[in-house]
Design a protein around this motif. Sequence first.
Motif, PDB file in Angstrom:
ATOM      1  N   ARG A  80     -76.780  51.533   1.970  1.00 14.90           N
ATOM      2  CA  ARG A  80     -75.631  51.819   1.761  1.00 14.90           C
ATOM      3  C   ARG A  80     -75.306  53.215   1.887  1.00 14.90           C
ATOM      4  N   TYR A  81     -74.777  53.447   3.041  1.00 13.02           N
ATOM      5  CA  TYR A  81     -74.526  55.160   3.375  1.00 13.02           C
ATOM      6  C   TYR A  81     -73.195  54.930   4.268  1.00 13.02           C
ATOM      7  N   LYS A  82     -72.374  55.554   3.895  1.00 15.62           N
ATOM      8  CA  LYS A  82     -71.146  55.632   4.561  1.00 15.62           C
ATOM      9  C   LYS A  82     -70.871  56.912   5.352  1.00 15.62           C
ATOM     10  N   LEU A  83     -70.695  57.037   6.498  1.00 11.42           N
ATOM     11  CA  LEU A  83     -70.702  58.327   7.266  1.00 11.42           C
ATOM     12  C   LEU A  83     -69.196  58.694   7.030  1.00 11.42           C
ATOM     13  N   LYS A  84     -69.024  60.130   6.705  1.00 15.25           N
ATOM     14  CA  LYS A  84     -67.690  60.631   6.566  1.00 15.25           C
ATOM     15  C   LYS A  84     -66.942  60.499   7.974  1.00 15.25           C
ATOM     16  N   SER A  85     -65.675  61.007   7.756  1.00 18.51           N
ATOM     17  CA  SER A  85     -65.122  61.042   8.851  1.00 18.51           C
ATOM     18  C   SER A  85     -65.335  62.440   9.765  1.00 18.51           C
ATOM     19  N   PHE A  86     -65.038  62.389  10.757  1.00 21.98           N
ATOM     20  CA  PHE A  86     -65.503  63.586  11.789  1.00 21.98           C
ATOM     21  C   PHE A  86     -65.113  64.742  11.251  1.00 21.98           C
ATOM     22  N   HIS A 103     -83.973  60.884  22.286  1.00 18.54           N
ATOM     23  CA  HIS A 103     -84.894  59.851  22.288  1.00 18.54           C
ATOM     24  C   HIS A 103     -84.035  58.858  23.574  1.00 18.54           C
ATOM     25  N   ASN A 104     -83.367  59.235  24.431  1.00 18.39           N
ATOM     26  CA  ASN A 104     -82.764  58.840  25.217  1.00 18.39           C
ATOM     27  C   ASN A 104     -82.036  57.203  25.362  1.00 18.39           C
ATOM     28  N   ILE A 105     -81.244  57.374  24.089  1.00 17.18           N
ATOM     29  CA  ILE A 105     -80.771  56.094  23.553  1.00 17.18           C
ATOM     30  C   ILE A 105     -79.319  56.046  23.973  1.00 17.18           C
ATOM     31  N   GLY A 106     -79.068  55.010  24.710  1.00 12.91           N
ATOM     32  CA  GLY A 106     -77.697  54.810  25.370  1.00 12.91           C
ATOM     33  C   GLY A 106     -76.960  53.555  24.734  1.00 12.91           C
ATOM     34  N   TYR A 107     -77.601  52.779  23.924  1.00 13.18           N
ATOM     35  CA  TYR A 107     -76.824  51.837  23.373  1.00 13.18           C
ATOM     36  C   TYR A 107     -76.959  51.717  21.731  1.00 13.18           C
ATOM     37  N   PHE A 108     -76.200  51.371  20.956  1.00 12.11           N
ATOM     38  CA  PHE A 108     -76.078  51.375  19.630  1.00 12.11           C
ATOM     39  C   PHE A 108     -75.824  49.956  19.131  1.00 12.11           C
ATOM     40  N   PHE A 109     -76.541  49.292  18.461  1.00  9.44           N
ATOM     41  CA  PHE A 109     -76.242  48.034  17.817  1.00  9.44           C
ATOM     42  C   PHE A 109     -76.082  48.343  16.261  1.00  9.44           C
ATOM     43  N   TYR A 110     -74.983  47.928  15.687  1.00  6.70           N
ATOM     44  CA  TYR A 110     -74.941  48.143  14.315  1.00  6.70           C
ATOM     45  C   TYR A 110     -74.509  46.839  13.455  1.00  6.70           C
ATOM     46  N   ASN A 111     -75.435  46.505  12.963  1.00  9.60           N
ATOM     47  CA  ASN A 111     -75.566  44.961  12.023  1.00  9.60           C
ATOM     48  C   ASN A 111     -75.124  45.105  10.637  1.00  9.60           C
ATOM     49  N   GLY A 112     -73.610  44.960  10.310  1.00  6.28           N
ATOM     50  CA  GLY A 112     -73.382  45.074   9.133  1.00  6.28           C
ATOM     51  C   GLY A 112     -71.806  44.542   9.006  1.00  6.28           C
ATOM     52  N   GLY A 113     -71.342  45.188   7.873  1.00  5.58           N
ATOM     53  CA  GLY A 113     -69.625  44.730   7.449  1.00  5.58           C
ATOM     54  C   GLY A 113     -68.675  45.640   8.103  1.00  5.58           C
ATOM     55  N   ASN A 114     -67.578  45.524   7.102  1.00  4.37           N
ATOM     56  CA  ASN A 114     -66.442  46.363   7.380  1.00  4.37           C
ATOM     57  C   ASN A 114     -66.772  47.839   7.875  1.00  4.37           C
ATOM     58  N   ASP A 115     -67.392  48.472   7.007  1.00  3.32           N
ATOM     59  CA  ASP A 115     -67.515  49.989   7.229  1.00  3.32           C
ATOM     60  C   ASP A 115     -68.428  50.190   8.349  1.00  3.32           C
ATOM     61  N   SER A 116     -69.429  49.149   8.584  1.00  4.42           N
ATOM     62  CA  SER A 116     -70.608  49.398   9.702  1.00  4.42           C
ATOM     63  C   SER A 116     -69.775  49.268  11.098  1.00  4.42           C
ATOM     64  N   MET A 117     -68.517  48.500  11.174  1.00  7.37           N
ATOM     65  CA  MET A 117     -67.924  48.060  12.288  1.00  7.37           C
ATOM     66  C   MET A 117     -67.184  49.653  12.660  1.00  7.37           C
ATOM     67  N   ASP A 118     -66.624  50.164  11.365  1.00  5.36           N
ATOM     68  CA  ASP A 118     -65.879  51.383  11.461  1.00  5.36           C
ATOM     69  C   ASP A 118     -66.923  52.503  12.001  1.00  5.36           C
ATOM     70  N   THR A 119     -67.966  52.769  11.712  1.00  6.34           N
ATOM     71  CA  THR A 119     -68.989  53.780  11.983  1.00  6.34           C
ATOM     72  C   THR A 119     -69.222  53.365  13.572  1.00  6.34           C
ATOM     73  N   ALA A 120     -69.658  52.145  14.085  1.00  9.59           N
ATOM     74  CA  ALA A 120     -69.795  51.898  15.331  1.00  9.59           C
ATOM     75  C   ALA A 120     -68.811  52.177  16.276  1.00  9.59           C
ATOM     76  N   TRP A 121     -67.554  51.969  15.961  1.00  2.82           N
ATOM     77  CA  TRP A 121     -66.323  52.446  16.771  1.00  2.82           C
ATOM     78  C   TRP A 121     -66.101  53.918  16.761  1.00  2.82           C
ATOM     79  N   LYS A 122     -66.250  54.649  15.769  1.00  5.29           N
ATOM     80  CA  LYS A 122     -66.011  56.042  15.575  1.00  5.29           C
ATOM     81  C   LYS A 122     -67.580  56.680  16.669  1.00  5.29           C
ATOM     82  N   VAL A 123     -68.455  56.363  16.490  1.00  6.14           N
ATOM     83  CA  VAL A 123     -69.580  56.701  17.269  1.00  6.14           C
ATOM     84  C   VAL A 123     -69.044  56.586  18.708  1.00  6.14           C
ATOM     85  N   SER A 124     -68.526  55.168  19.126  1.00  7.98           N
ATOM     86  CA  SER A 124     -68.256  55.174  20.557  1.00  7.98           C
ATOM     87  C   SER A 124     -67.380  56.084  21.082  1.00  7.98           C
TER      88      SER A 124
END
Length: 421
Positions: A80-86, A103-124
């Motif tokens: 349970r860790y919420k990334l702060k706003s940018f 690490h040459n990572i180009g894909y991020f799959f985040y498996n979670g709820g409301n806040d996780s969807m927010d994090t994935a959106w922000k990172v994109s």
Amino acid sequence: MTKKHAFYAQSGGVTAVINASACAVIETARRYPDKIGKVYAGHNGILGALREELIDTSYESDETIGALLRTPGGAFGSCRYKLKSFEESEAEYRRLIEVFQAHNIGYFFYNGGNDSMDTAWKVSQLSEKMGYPITCIGVPKTIDNDLAVTDNCPGFGSAAKYLAVSIKEASHDIASMCDTSTKVFVMEVMGRHAGWLAAATGLAARQDGDPPHIIIFPELPLDRQKFLNKVDETVNNEGYCVIVASEGAKYDDGSFISASTTVIDSFGHQQLGGVAPALCNMIKQELGYKYHYAVPDYLQRSARHIASRVDVEQAYAVGKAAVELAVTGHNAVMPAIIRESDLPYRWAIKEVPLAKVANFERKMPLDFISEDGFNITPTCRGYLEPLIEGEEYPAYLNGLPRFARLRKVFVEKQLNTPFEI
């Protein structure tokens, strides 16, 4: 050009089927060796990326990954860790991109709820601005069933099935002994703001007078006297009263019936728990009835032995769809479950923008709650019943279920700068 690797992370409270989504992500990624290199999993969720603690899933056999389908909990660790706003903490986002790039990572799959969807959106969005674009796909999960847009959330169906079965079984116990023993039984279930899990226990009642006799939802304030009158009436009519209460039950002023001042995570959530004893004390003081209560707590989200087959299938489907969306050029989306019909139950997967899911919370519609506020309506039953259908049992050994055991081989760190949380 070197193929990009994928990063998968589990977030928040785990479920009986979150590993089915992990299984799907890894199995599906292995079917696209021309698009995706390796799948790295975050050790303890997004913290694994921030701390550069990446598990190389290529060391896990196909058999072990397949066994995740029937394994509860979060196999790679969640948090349970919420990334702060940018604006609040640019360093966290720069650290993520720095680790992904190293690490040459180009894909991020985040498996979670409301806040996780927010994090994935922000990172994109931010990764594009920061010069290292990441394809980000949200993978829905929560037993609370409160994600927007999707018809239901993987994890909910199995928790709902466990709770409905549990209250049905416990009710037979209470009915057997009520003449000379316990008159009132209260079960407290999870659900901070949304009463979906509490509602699911209503499926146990098939006829008038069947338990649970009273369900307390967080969507409606508790009228103390009305509640006590209902308890007394039920005991007089049925000989006993079975109650299900959401942990998020509130009074008229919006305060939780039972909440401490303790803040339990970076989201600012108060520690909940204690609704059941609070209600029981109220009943004892006002009505004098002998009571018992139960708090399933983590049991309701980890009960893989009685998981819903529909839930398992949907958890796998969203993980599979997430990878397929990523390799076909989609970004900043989430595979959502779309209900096509109730009878027969049919569903499909459709991608939705993360921006439409992030930080929205779906509560129980009021037409799902009976007029007296203490039970579910036929409309609610029609929605819930398909979600708990079918059984998907794990393999058993010596009378106990067999679960996946991972090797958890960590990737060698490339950065010399540790990150402090």
